[in-house]
Design an enzyme around this catalytic site. Structure first.
Site, PDB file in Angstrom:
ATOM      1  N   GLU A   1       0.978  -0.943   0.002  1.00  0.00           N
ATOM      2  CA  GLU A   1      -0.028  -0.121   0.129  1.00  0.00           C
ATOM      3  C   GLU A   1       0.854   1.210  -0.040  1.00  0.00           C
ATOM      4  O   GLU A   1       1.468   1.510   1.108  1.00  0.00           O
ATOM      5  CB  GLU A   1      -0.745   0.003   1.076  1.00  0.00           C
ATOM      6  CG  GLU A   1      -1.762  -1.235   1.256  1.00  0.00           C
ATOM      7  CD  GLU A   1      -2.824  -1.437   0.255  1.00  0.00           C
ATOM      8  OE1 GLU A   1      -3.261  -0.216  -0.432  1.00  0.00           O
ATOM      9  OE2 GLU A   1      -3.456  -2.391   0.107  1.00  0.00           O
TER      10      GLU A   1
ATOM     11  N   CYS B   1      -1.948   9.602   2.220  1.00  0.00           N
ATOM     12  CA  CYS B   1      -1.358   9.246   0.536  1.00  0.00           C
ATOM     13  C   CYS B   1      -2.445   9.173  -0.297  1.00  0.00           C
ATOM     14  O   CYS B   1      -2.144   9.127  -1.575  1.00  0.00           O
ATOM     15  CB  CYS B   1      -0.939   7.783   0.739  1.00  0.00           C
ATOM     16  SG  CYS B   1      -2.158   6.672   1.066  1.00  0.00           S
TER      17      CYS B   1
HETATM   18  N1  LIG Z   1      -1.309   3.317   0.232  1.00  0.00           N
HETATM   19  C1  LIG Z   1      -1.368   3.510   1.567  1.00  0.00           C
HETATM   20  O1  LIG Z   1      -2.522   2.981   2.130  1.00  0.00           O
HETATM   21  C2  LIG Z   1      -0.636   4.435   2.406  1.00  0.00           C
HETATM   22  C3  LIG Z   1       0.662   4.732   1.790  1.00  0.00           C
HETATM   23  N2  LIG Z   1       1.487   5.494   2.656  1.00  0.00           N
HETATM   24  C4  LIG Z   1       2.612   6.056   1.907  1.00  0.00           C
HETATM   25  O2  LIG Z   1       3.804   5.831   2.998  1.00  0.00           O
HETATM   26  C5  LIG Z   1       4.513   6.997   3.103  1.00  0.00           C
HETATM   27  C6  LIG Z   1       4.735   7.871   4.374  1.00  0.00           C
HETATM   28  O3  LIG Z   1       4.772   6.756   5.358  1.00  0.00           O
HETATM   29  P1  LIG Z   1       6.085   6.513   6.021  1.00  0.00           P
HETATM   30  O4  LIG Z   1       5.905   6.013   7.414  1.00  0.00           O
HETATM   31  O5  LIG Z   1       7.024   7.661   5.897  1.00  0.00           O
HETATM   32  O6  LIG Z   1       6.889   5.237   5.165  1.00  0.00           O
HETATM   33  P2  LIG Z   1       8.213   4.610   5.118  1.00  0.00           P
HETATM   34  O7  LIG Z   1       8.286   3.665   4.080  1.00  0.00           O
HETATM   35  O8  LIG Z   1       9.361   5.601   5.370  1.00  0.00           O
HETATM   36  O9  LIG Z   1       8.052   3.687   6.451  1.00  0.00           O
HETATM   37  C7  LIG Z   1       7.183   2.523   6.579  1.00  0.00           C
HETATM   38  C8  LIG Z   1       7.692   1.700   7.448  1.00  0.00           C
HETATM   39  O10 LIG Z   1       8.766   0.895   6.969  1.00  0.00           O
HETATM   40  C9  LIG Z   1       9.891   0.982   7.946  1.00  0.00           C
HETATM   41  N3  LIG Z   1      11.293   1.367   7.353  1.00  0.00           N
HETATM   42  C10 LIG Z   1      11.588   2.512   7.013  1.00  0.00           C
HETATM   43  N4  LIG Z   1      12.588   2.531   6.403  1.00  0.00           N
HETATM   44  C11 LIG Z   1      13.074   1.465   6.251  1.00  0.00           C
HETATM   45  C12 LIG Z   1      14.011   0.581   5.561  1.00  0.00           C
HETATM   46  N5  LIG Z   1      15.169   1.458   4.916  1.00  0.00           N
HETATM   47  N6  LIG Z   1      14.219  -0.846   5.589  1.00  0.00           N
HETATM   48  C13 LIG Z   1      13.278  -1.443   6.289  1.00  0.00           C
HETATM   49  N7  LIG Z   1      12.295  -0.775   6.768  1.00  0.00           N
HETATM   50  C14 LIG Z   1      12.052   0.635   6.829  1.00  0.00           C
HETATM   51  C15 LIG Z   1       9.517   2.117   9.037  1.00  0.00           C
HETATM   52  O11 LIG Z   1      10.093   1.904  10.272  1.00  0.00           O
HETATM   53  C16 LIG Z   1       7.911   1.973   8.967  1.00  0.00           C
HETATM   54  O12 LIG Z   1       7.449   1.174   9.764  1.00  0.00           O
HETATM   55  C17 LIG Z   1       4.198   7.924   2.154  1.00  0.00           C
HETATM   56  O13 LIG Z   1       4.667   7.726   0.789  1.00  0.00           O
HETATM   57  C18 LIG Z   1       2.726   7.532   1.768  1.00  0.00           C
HETATM   58  O14 LIG Z   1       2.313   7.688   0.218  1.00  0.00           O
HETATM   59  C19 LIG Z   1       1.107   5.916   3.666  1.00  0.00           C
HETATM   60  C20 LIG Z   1      -0.168   5.762   4.359  1.00  0.00           C
HETATM   61  C21 LIG Z   1      -1.059   4.740   3.504  1.00  0.00           C
HETATM   62  C1  LIG Z   2     -26.418   9.282   9.403  1.00  0.00           C
HETATM   63  C2  LIG Z   2     -27.505  10.100   9.084  1.00  0.00           C
HETATM   64  C3  LIG Z   2     -27.527  10.917   8.177  1.00  0.00           C
HETATM   65  C4  LIG Z   2     -26.353  10.718   6.981  1.00  0.00           C
HETATM   66  C5  LIG Z   2     -24.956  11.370   7.278  1.00  0.00           C
HETATM   67  C6  LIG Z   2     -23.887  11.293   6.249  1.00  0.00           C
HETATM   68  C7  LIG Z   2     -24.381  11.233   4.858  1.00  0.00           C
HETATM   69  C8  LIG Z   2     -22.761  11.578   6.819  1.00  0.00           C
HETATM   70  C9  LIG Z   2     -21.707  11.562   5.902  1.00  0.00           C
HETATM   71  C10 LIG Z   2     -20.266  11.723   6.294  1.00  0.00           C
HETATM   72  C11 LIG Z   2     -19.170  11.772   5.871  1.00  0.00           C
HETATM   73  C12 LIG Z   2     -19.053  11.878   4.448  1.00  0.00           C
HETATM   74  C13 LIG Z   2     -18.007  11.343   6.749  1.00  0.00           C
HETATM   75  C14 LIG Z   2     -16.844  11.223   6.323  1.00  0.00           C
HETATM   76  C15 LIG Z   2     -15.977  10.464   6.771  1.00  0.00           C
HETATM   77  C16 LIG Z   2     -14.540  10.393   6.431  1.00  0.00           C
HETATM   78  C17 LIG Z   2     -13.648   9.474   6.769  1.00  0.00           C
HETATM   79  C18 LIG Z   2     -14.024   8.594   7.925  1.00  0.00           C
HETATM   80  C19 LIG Z   2     -12.557   9.193   6.135  1.00  0.00           C
HETATM   81  C20 LIG Z   2     -11.533   8.390   6.507  1.00  0.00           C
HETATM   82  C21 LIG Z   2     -10.207   8.566   5.993  1.00  0.00           C
HETATM   83  C22 LIG Z   2      -9.139   7.754   6.223  1.00  0.00           C
HETATM   84  C23 LIG Z   2      -9.534   6.473   7.027  1.00  0.00           C
HETATM   85  C24 LIG Z   2      -8.097   7.744   5.514  1.00  0.00           C
HETATM   86  C25 LIG Z   2      -7.214   6.736   5.127  1.00  0.00           C
HETATM   87  C26 LIG Z   2      -5.910   7.132   4.691  1.00  0.00           C
HETATM   88  C27 LIG Z   2      -5.025   6.258   4.184  1.00  0.00           C
HETATM   89  C28 LIG Z   2      -5.331   4.916   4.021  1.00  0.00           C
HETATM   90  C29 LIG Z   2      -3.642   6.926   3.658  1.00  0.00           C
HETATM   91  O1  LIG Z   2      -3.295   7.777   4.207  1.00  0.00           O
HETATM   92  O2  LIG Z   2      -3.256   5.977   2.635  1.00  0.00           O
HETATM   93  C30 LIG Z   2     -28.510  11.986   7.768  1.00  0.00           C
HETATM   94  C31 LIG Z   2     -28.918  11.580   6.121  1.00  0.00           C
HETATM   95  C32 LIG Z   2     -28.072  13.209   7.947  1.00  0.00           C
HETATM   96  C33 LIG Z   2     -29.633  11.556   8.297  1.00  0.00           C
HETATM   97  C34 LIG Z   2     -29.571  11.091   9.716  1.00  0.00           C
HETATM   98  C35 LIG Z   2     -28.656  10.020  10.227  1.00  0.00           C
END
Ligand SMILES: NC(=O)C1=CN([C@@H]2O[C@H](COP(=O)(O)OP(=O)(O)OC[C@H]3O[C@@H](n4cnc5c(N)ncnc54)[C@H](O)[C@@H]3O)[C@@H](O)[C@H]2O)C=CC1
Ligand SMILES: CC1=C(/C=C/C(C)=C/C=C/C(C)=C/C=C/C=C(C)/C=C/C=C(C)/C=C/C=C(\C)C(=O)O)C(C)(C)CCC1
Length: 528
Positions: A224, A258
């Site tokens: 991811e 990300c």
């Molecule tokens: N696709 C997805 O769901 C997500 C992707 N990301 C991506 O992650 C990055 C940011 O997170 P970071 O924690 O900085 O990532 P990172 O890749 O630096 O670290 C992630 C893990 O790898 C370990 N790590 C770091 N360097 C290492 C190495 N040289 N060898 C082995 N292990 C190592 C760290 O201890 C950590 O647990 C961003 O590029 C972001 O886009 C972040 C969150 C979600």
């Molecule tokens: C419930 C009732 C109603 C409806 C309400 C509605 C439609 C509420 C909508 C709420 C929204 C849009 C909430 C948004 C939430 C966003 C979340 C939880 C985002 C999460 C993001 C994450 C976990 C990010 C992860 C990041 C990752 C993986 C990364 O860095 O890679 C009515 C219709 C008002 C009626 C009453 C009841």
């Protein structure tokens, strides 16, 4: 109640082989294959998250100055929902699936083909720093449900959260599930062990290191990773809505997401009104300025603060929103930069912070060309346009997931598949996908003794005559010619006539029923 969080302590390197071998040993006891055992572990995880909520909130504040609102919505409640959803559905996911026609030809139907879902084994889950609890424990929910044992490696950049994860996991079976804390050295030590699957969330650079190492032992890897995600805005967009929603995407966790947009490709004629709408949205979200807001998280550490600052220092663009920063508290203001070159630092690097660029284009054609040039396989994309324009964006540019008319809402619920494509990630999880991700789909068949005569044809000495008869019965004729055109033969016309113009059996049934009903009504009337 003040939340007690133990001081960060890295796991001793010498202890890591034993930790891995204990988890492997626990898998070999076969107890994780028992559905009740898995359910008890998930229930314990649910209650540990509930009971350690004060510690999770405090840790996220300490590590990232994450607000209680975001911590509750995107980490704590998210995970509790994950546990409950999985508990409600895992028995169904784990059931054998009967394999039938058309996948199983009728000649093999007596062999009871089925798919059995088996746990992969002992898995390693490596987490990033941005959602240090959720992004480690959400895949873990899938691993438990599928019947795996697991070792978890939280990010060392969020040490308080890592120690709370330790507390949470200590409530579960202590041999099946363990935590290794630390950074590169500890991760390298873990990578010396043999795993049945590795689930890695983090940067592309480290993902590559992990994948190379895993390849030495042919260990499957889920990745991811990050990406440079585009947002497309055309003249048909609601600009105020697009500005507010995209600003939300870049202020959640201070843009350390990300999934959020790295750059906005916008029709040149609407750049100014969009910038005005952005600034208006900014004022609405931060009436006293972003720095004074208790809602905006901070950048995780100085290294990342300087990485993001460098992008701003190096840009040739013009700051059109925000621009403020304060190193003493790793604060960076939500910032938009108007750029004119694809080569600009703001276009080429993943910001992974609250800054993004705006790149004016002459047309959607140009926008799609630029986006495919910058990063052909981003984790997500966002399109704000007419229905036809949004459809075009989806057709002409790929991404892990996509949201139309909003920032990452496709990843805002915890039960639909989530993952990247190409170099933004391999594999998916969340909901059923989490269960499947840690399961091996094992095809089973069972050949009854009575079928021996039927199958005698397969044995030596071979008899081509018998094979020809069998082929006549089992090998379908193509319905297309050598140029790829469909040939409408006797079968086609027969099914069309019997199906009264359609091809589906259900449709044919309905049409015949209508014919009979009409005939019945007509005859009755006529007779009366
Ligand atoms: N696709 C997805 O769901 C997500 C992707 N990301 C991506 O992650 C990055 C940011 O997170 P970071 O924690 O900085 O990532 P990172 O890749 O630096 O670290 C992630 C893990 O790898 C370990 N790590 C770091 N360097 C290492 C190495 N040289 N060898 C082995 N292990 C190592 C760290 O201890 C950590 O647990 C961003 O590029 C972001 O886009 C972040 C969150 C979600
Ligand atoms: C419930 C009732 C109603 C409806 C309400 C509605 C439609 C509420 C909508 C709420 C929204 C849009 C909430 C948004 C939430 C966003 C979340 C939880 C985002 C999460 C993001 C994450 C976990 C990010 C992860 C990041 C990752 C993986 C990364 O860095 O890679 C009515 C219709 C008002 C009626 C009453 C009841």
């Amino acid at each position: 109640m003040a939340a007690d969080i133990p001081a960060f302590e890295a796991t001793a390197l010498e202890a890591i082989p034993q930790i891995a071998s204990t988890a492997r040993g626990a898998f070999r006891t076969h107890r994780t294959k028992n559905m009740q055992w898995r359910q008890v572990q998930l229930r314990k995880l649910y209650w540990a998250i509930e009971d350690y909520t004060p510690q999770i909130l405090a840790a996220l504040k300490q590590d990232l100055r994450k607000s209680d609102f975001e911590a509750t919505l995107m980490e704590i409640d998210w995970l509790k929902k994950d546990c409950l959803f999985m508990l409600d559905n895992m028995e169904r996911y784990a059931k054998d699936e009967k394999l039938r026609a058309p996948e199983v030809p009728w000649t093999f139907s007596f062999m009871n083909f089925r798919t059995r879902k088996e746990p992969m084994g002992t898995v390693l889950i490596i987490g990033p720093y941005n959602f240090p609890v959720q992004l480690l424990l959400a895949p873990f929910v899938g691993a438990i449900a599928a019947g795996c044992t697991a070792v978890l490696k939280p990010s060392e950049l969020t040490p308080a959260s890592a120690m709370v994860v330790n507390l949470i996991i200590s409530r579960l079976d202590p041999t099946a599930f363990q935590v290794v804390n630390g950074g590169i050295a500890e991760t390298n030590a873990l990578m010396e062990e043999k795993w049945d699957k590795i689930f890695f969330t983090g940067s592309t650079t480290v993902g590559t290191i992990i994948t190379k190492k895993a390849a030495e032992t042919l260990t499957p890897v889920v990745l991811e990773l990050g990406g440079r995600n585009p947002a497309f805005i055309t003249k048909n967009a609601n600009l105020a809505l697009a500005a507010r929603r995209l600003l939300w995407g870049k202020t959640v966790n201070s843009g350390q997401v990300c999934l959020s947009q790295n750059y906005v490709l916008i029709d040149k004629d609407i750049v100014q009104p969009f910038i005005e709408a952005l600034n208006k949205a900014y004022k609405g979200m931060f009436p006293n300025g972003a720095k004074a807001s208790p809602d905006l998280a901070r950048i995780v550490n100085q290294r990342h603060f300087h990485r993001i600052k460098k992008m701003l220092d190096e840009t040739d663009g013009k700051i059109v929103m925000g621009g403020g920063m304060d190193e003493s508290e790793n604060f960076i203001e939500p910032t938009a930069v108007l750029v004119s070159s694809v080569k600009d630092s703001m276009m080429q690097e993943e910001s992974f912070g609250p800054i993004f660029s705006i790149y004016p284009v002459n047309s959607l054609d140009e926008a799609l060309n630029v986006a495919n040039l910058v990063h052909r396989t981003p984790l997500s994309l966002f399109s704000f346009g007419s229905k036809a324009e949004n459809q075009r964006v989806l057709n002409e540019m790929t991404s892990g997931g996509a949201t139309l008319n909003d920032a990452f809402s496709h990843a805002s619920i915890n039960t639909v598949p989530f993952g990247g494509v190409g170099d933004s990630g391999w594999g998916a999880y969340h909901g059923k996908a989490s269960f499947d991700c840690f399961s091996h789909f094992r095809t089973i068949s069972e050949t009854p003794a009575w079928a021996e005569k039927l199958m005698a044809v397969r044995y030596m000495p071979f008899d081509m005559g018998k094979l020809r008869i069998m082929s006549k019965l089992t090998v379908k004729k193509p319905n297309f010619d050598r140029s790829g055109k469909v040939v409408k033969g006797v079968g086609y016309w027969a099914s069309l006539v019997c199906g009264l113009g359609g091809k589906s059996a259900k449709g044919a049934f309905v049409r015949w029923a209508v014919v009979f009903l009409a005939h019945y009504i007509y005859t009755n009337r006529y007779q009366n």
